[in-house]
Design a protein around this motif. Structure first.
Motif, PDB file in Angstrom:
ATOM      1  N   THR A  48       0.854  -1.194   0.000  1.00  0.00           N
ATOM      2  CA  THR A  48       0.000   0.000   0.000  1.00  0.00           C
ATOM      3  C   THR A  48       0.888   1.241   0.000  1.00  0.00           C
ATOM      4  O   THR A  48       2.071   1.184   0.346  1.00  0.00           O
ATOM      5  CB  THR A  48      -0.915   0.049   1.241  1.00  0.00           C
ATOM      6  OG1 THR A  48      -0.107   0.213   2.403  1.00  0.00           O
ATOM      7  CG2 THR A  48      -1.761  -1.199   1.358  1.00  0.00           C
ATOM      8  N   ASP A  49       0.284   2.351  -0.397  1.00  0.00           N
ATOM      9  CA  ASP A  49       1.019   3.607  -0.269  1.00  0.00           C
ATOM     10  C   ASP A  49       0.909   4.090   1.176  1.00  0.00           C
ATOM     11  O   ASP A  49       0.312   3.428   2.014  1.00  0.00           O
ATOM     12  CB  ASP A  49       0.522   4.646  -1.279  1.00  0.00           C
ATOM     13  CG  ASP A  49      -0.947   4.999  -1.097  1.00  0.00           C
ATOM     14  OD1 ASP A  49      -1.510   4.707  -0.025  1.00  0.00           O
ATOM     15  OD2 ASP A  49      -1.537   5.571  -2.036  1.00  0.00           O
ATOM     16  N   LEU A  50       1.441   5.263   1.468  1.00  0.00           N
ATOM     17  CA  LEU A  50       1.436   5.767   2.845  1.00  0.00           C
ATOM     18  C   LEU A  50       0.033   5.991   3.383  1.00  0.00           C
ATOM     19  O   LEU A  50      -0.203   5.893   4.578  1.00  0.00           O
ATOM     20  CB  LEU A  50       2.250   7.065   2.928  1.00  0.00           C
ATOM     21  CG  LEU A  50       3.761   6.879   2.777  1.00  0.00           C
ATOM     22  CD1 LEU A  50       4.465   8.236   2.692  1.00  0.00           C
ATOM     23  CD2 LEU A  50       4.326   6.067   3.915  1.00  0.00           C
ATOM     24  N   SER A  51      -0.924   6.276   2.506  1.00  0.00           N
ATOM     25  CA  SER A  51      -2.299   6.506   2.958  1.00  0.00           C
ATOM     26  C   SER A  51      -3.077   5.208   3.124  1.00  0.00           C
ATOM     27  O   SER A  51      -4.210   5.219   3.584  1.00  0.00           O
ATOM     28  CB  SER A  51      -3.031   7.414   1.963  1.00  0.00           C
ATOM     29  OG  SER A  51      -3.197   6.728   0.730  1.00  0.00           O
ATOM     30  N   GLY A  52      -2.481   4.074   2.759  1.00  0.00           N
ATOM     31  CA  GLY A  52      -3.146   2.781   2.897  1.00  0.00           C
ATOM     32  C   GLY A  52      -3.864   2.327   1.640  1.00  0.00           C
ATOM     33  O   GLY A  52      -4.572   1.322   1.652  1.00  0.00           O
ATOM     34  N   LYS A  53      -3.671   3.039   0.514  1.00  0.00           N
ATOM     35  CA  LYS A  53      -4.322   2.680  -0.752  1.00  0.00           C
ATOM     36  C   LYS A  53      -3.567   1.523  -1.418  1.00  0.00           C
ATOM     37  O   LYS A  53      -2.345   1.495  -1.434  1.00  0.00           O
ATOM     38  CB  LYS A  53      -4.355   3.901  -1.668  1.00  0.00           C
ATOM     39  CG  LYS A  53      -5.110   3.669  -2.931  1.00  0.00           C
ATOM     40  CD  LYS A  53      -5.169   4.934  -3.757  1.00  0.00           C
ATOM     41  CE  LYS A  53      -5.845   4.637  -5.087  1.00  0.00           C
ATOM     42  NZ  LYS A  53      -5.764   5.750  -5.996  1.00  0.00           N
ATOM     43  N   PHE A  54      -4.319   0.588  -1.974  1.00  0.00           N
ATOM     44  CA  PHE A  54      -3.792  -0.604  -2.635  1.00  0.00           C
ATOM     45  C   PHE A  54      -2.844  -0.208  -3.768  1.00  0.00           C
ATOM     46  O   PHE A  54      -3.163   0.633  -4.601  1.00  0.00           O
ATOM     47  CB  PHE A  54      -4.953  -1.440  -3.198  1.00  0.00           C
ATOM     48  CG  PHE A  54      -4.522  -2.649  -3.979  1.00  0.00           C
ATOM     49  CD1 PHE A  54      -4.272  -3.843  -3.343  1.00  0.00           C
ATOM     50  CD2 PHE A  54      -4.368  -2.594  -5.356  1.00  0.00           C
ATOM     51  CE1 PHE A  54      -3.893  -4.969  -4.059  1.00  0.00           C
ATOM     52  CE2 PHE A  54      -3.983  -3.705  -6.081  1.00  0.00           C
ATOM     53  CZ  PHE A  54      -3.743  -4.895  -5.428  1.00  0.00           C
ATOM     54  N   VAL A  55      -1.660  -0.843  -3.803  1.00  0.00           N
ATOM     55  CA  VAL A  55      -0.713  -0.662  -4.899  1.00  0.00           C
ATOM     56  C   VAL A  55      -0.548  -1.988  -5.636  1.00  0.00           C
ATOM     57  O   VAL A  55      -0.650  -2.053  -6.855  1.00  0.00           O
ATOM     58  CB  VAL A  55       0.651  -0.143  -4.393  1.00  0.00           C
ATOM     59  CG1 VAL A  55       1.675  -0.078  -5.523  1.00  0.00           C
ATOM     60  CG2 VAL A  55       0.504   1.211  -3.721  1.00  0.00           C
ATOM     61  N   ALA A  56      -0.307  -3.064  -4.889  1.00  0.00           N
ATOM     62  CA  ALA A  56      -0.140  -4.387  -5.499  1.00  0.00           C
ATOM     63  C   ALA A  56      -0.404  -5.436  -4.421  1.00  0.00           C
ATOM     64  O   ALA A  56      -0.325  -5.164  -3.232  1.00  0.00           O
ATOM     65  CB  ALA A  56       1.269  -4.548  -6.059  1.00  0.00           C
ATOM     66  N   GLY A  57      -0.704  -6.634  -4.882  1.00  0.00           N
ATOM     67  CA  GLY A  57      -0.889  -7.715  -3.932  1.00  0.00           C
ATOM     68  C   GLY A  57      -1.920  -8.715  -4.388  1.00  0.00           C
ATOM     69  O   GLY A  57      -2.533  -8.565  -5.445  1.00  0.00           O
ATOM     70  N   GLU A  75      -6.343  -4.358   7.350  1.00  0.00           N
ATOM     71  CA  GLU A  75      -6.093  -3.272   8.305  1.00  0.00           C
ATOM     72  C   GLU A  75      -4.671  -3.384   8.847  1.00  0.00           C
ATOM     73  O   GLU A  75      -4.203  -4.465   9.175  1.00  0.00           O
ATOM     74  CB  GLU A  75      -7.094  -3.386   9.456  1.00  0.00           C
ATOM     75  CG  GLU A  75      -6.927  -2.331  10.514  1.00  0.00           C
ATOM     76  CD  GLU A  75      -7.905  -2.524  11.668  1.00  0.00           C
ATOM     77  OE1 GLU A  75      -7.540  -2.150  12.792  1.00  0.00           O
ATOM     78  OE2 GLU A  75      -9.006  -3.056  11.426  1.00  0.00           O
ATOM     79  N   ARG A  76      -3.980  -2.245   8.909  1.00  0.00           N
ATOM     80  CA  ARG A  76      -2.610  -2.230   9.409  1.00  0.00           C
ATOM     81  C   ARG A  76      -2.608  -2.438  10.926  1.00  0.00           C
ATOM     82  O   ARG A  76      -3.492  -1.947  11.630  1.00  0.00           O
ATOM     83  CB  ARG A  76      -1.930  -0.918   9.048  1.00  0.00           C
ATOM     84  CG  ARG A  76      -0.669  -1.171   8.291  1.00  0.00           C
ATOM     85  CD  ARG A  76       0.154  -0.004   7.836  1.00  0.00           C
ATOM     86  NE  ARG A  76      -0.167   1.322   8.258  1.00  0.00           N
ATOM     87  CZ  ARG A  76      -0.634   2.271   7.429  1.00  0.00           C
ATOM     88  NH1 ARG A  76      -0.851   1.987   6.167  1.00  0.00           N
ATOM     89  NH2 ARG A  76      -0.874   3.466   7.886  1.00  0.00           N
ATOM     90  N   TRP A  98       2.940  -6.373   9.101  1.00  0.00           N
ATOM     91  CA  TRP A  98       3.146  -5.191   8.274  1.00  0.00           C
ATOM     92  C   TRP A  98       4.560  -4.668   8.491  1.00  0.00           C
ATOM     93  O   TRP A  98       5.056  -4.673   9.612  1.00  0.00           O
ATOM     94  CB  TRP A  98       2.165  -4.078   8.646  1.00  0.00           C
ATOM     95  CG  TRP A  98       0.791  -4.285   8.109  1.00  0.00           C
ATOM     96  CD1 TRP A  98      -0.265  -4.812   8.757  1.00  0.00           C
ATOM     97  CD2 TRP A  98       0.338  -3.938   6.806  1.00  0.00           C
ATOM     98  NE1 TRP A  98      -1.365  -4.838   7.955  1.00  0.00           N
ATOM     99  CE2 TRP A  98      -1.028  -4.289   6.736  1.00  0.00           C
ATOM    100  CE3 TRP A  98       0.925  -3.369   5.684  1.00  0.00           C
ATOM    101  CZ2 TRP A  98      -1.802  -4.094   5.606  1.00  0.00           C
ATOM    102  CZ3 TRP A  98       0.162  -3.171   4.558  1.00  0.00           C
ATOM    103  CH2 TRP A  98      -1.189  -3.530   4.507  1.00  0.00           C
ATOM    104  N   THR A  99       5.182  -4.215   7.417  1.00  0.00           N
ATOM    105  CA  THR A  99       6.514  -3.629   7.493  1.00  0.00           C
ATOM    106  C   THR A  99       6.520  -2.329   6.688  1.00  0.00           C
ATOM    107  O   THR A  99       6.032  -2.302   5.550  1.00  0.00           O
ATOM    108  CB  THR A  99       7.565  -4.591   6.905  1.00  0.00           C
ATOM    109  OG1 THR A  99       7.483  -5.836   7.598  1.00  0.00           O
ATOM    110  CG2 THR A  99       8.964  -4.029   7.036  1.00  0.00           C
TER     111      THR A  99
END
Length: 170
Positions: free
Chosen positions: A13-22, A28-29, A60-61
């Motif tokens: 995810t990006d910093l805002s928690g939006k999906f990038v890949a996976g 939830e973080r 989460w990392t």
């Protein structure tokens, strides 16, 4: 691209928690490690591979410009638990069988030695005063009792011989 292995889960995810890949849409973080039920995972795509897992263990990392969740199914843990449980059950069964056989053999040995005591005492009672209980090299409780009985029989034989001598002298 969507990676589909049978039990590996990842989400970037990006910093805002939006999906990038996976291969899951959103988790939830949280801090540290957590176990997530497999049925509660928002899987992406069609997952047809047979799973041994009932849950995913992951964490989460933080990474540059976002976060990554990496998880793995607990199928290996489940398989290891089953293997250990089966080994433990077999070990317990073999221990019980060994204990039963060992107890039976020790009981037979003790019963044989008690039978020897009975035979020797019957012989003494019928007049064979020189008869004694055979001793074993075990030096166990039965052997101790045999030694005490033999000492008593020695004393009894000596008393009877003294009584015969006194009767002869009279």
């Amino acid at each position: 691209s969507v990676a589909q292995s049978d039990e590996d889960i990842y989400l970037l995810t990006d910093l805002s928690g939006k999906f990038v890949a996976g291969n899951v849409s959103a988790i939830e973080r949280f801090e540290g490690w957590r176990t997530i039920d497999w049925n509660n995972l928002p899987l992406i795509g069609k997952w047809t591979a047979k799973r041994a897992s009932t849950a995913v263990v992951g964490t989460w990392t933080p990474v540059k410009d976002g976060f990554v969740f990496v998880g793995d199914g607990n199928g290996d843990l489940n398989d290891a638990q089953k293997l250990l449980l089966n080994g433990l059950l077999w070990g317990i069964c073999l221990s019980i069988i060994s204990a039963i056989i060992g107890g039976y053999l020790l009981g037979l040995r003790a019963q044989r030695r008690v039978g020897e005591m009975e035979n020797a005492l019957d012989a003494v009672a019928s007049g064979q005063l020189q008869r004694r209980i055979p001793r074993s090299s075990a030096s166990d409780d039965i052997d101790h009792v045999a030694a005490l009985i033999n000492a008593t029989l020695d004393r009894l034989q000596a008393l009877i011989e003294n009584l015969k001598q006194i009767s002869t002298d009279i």
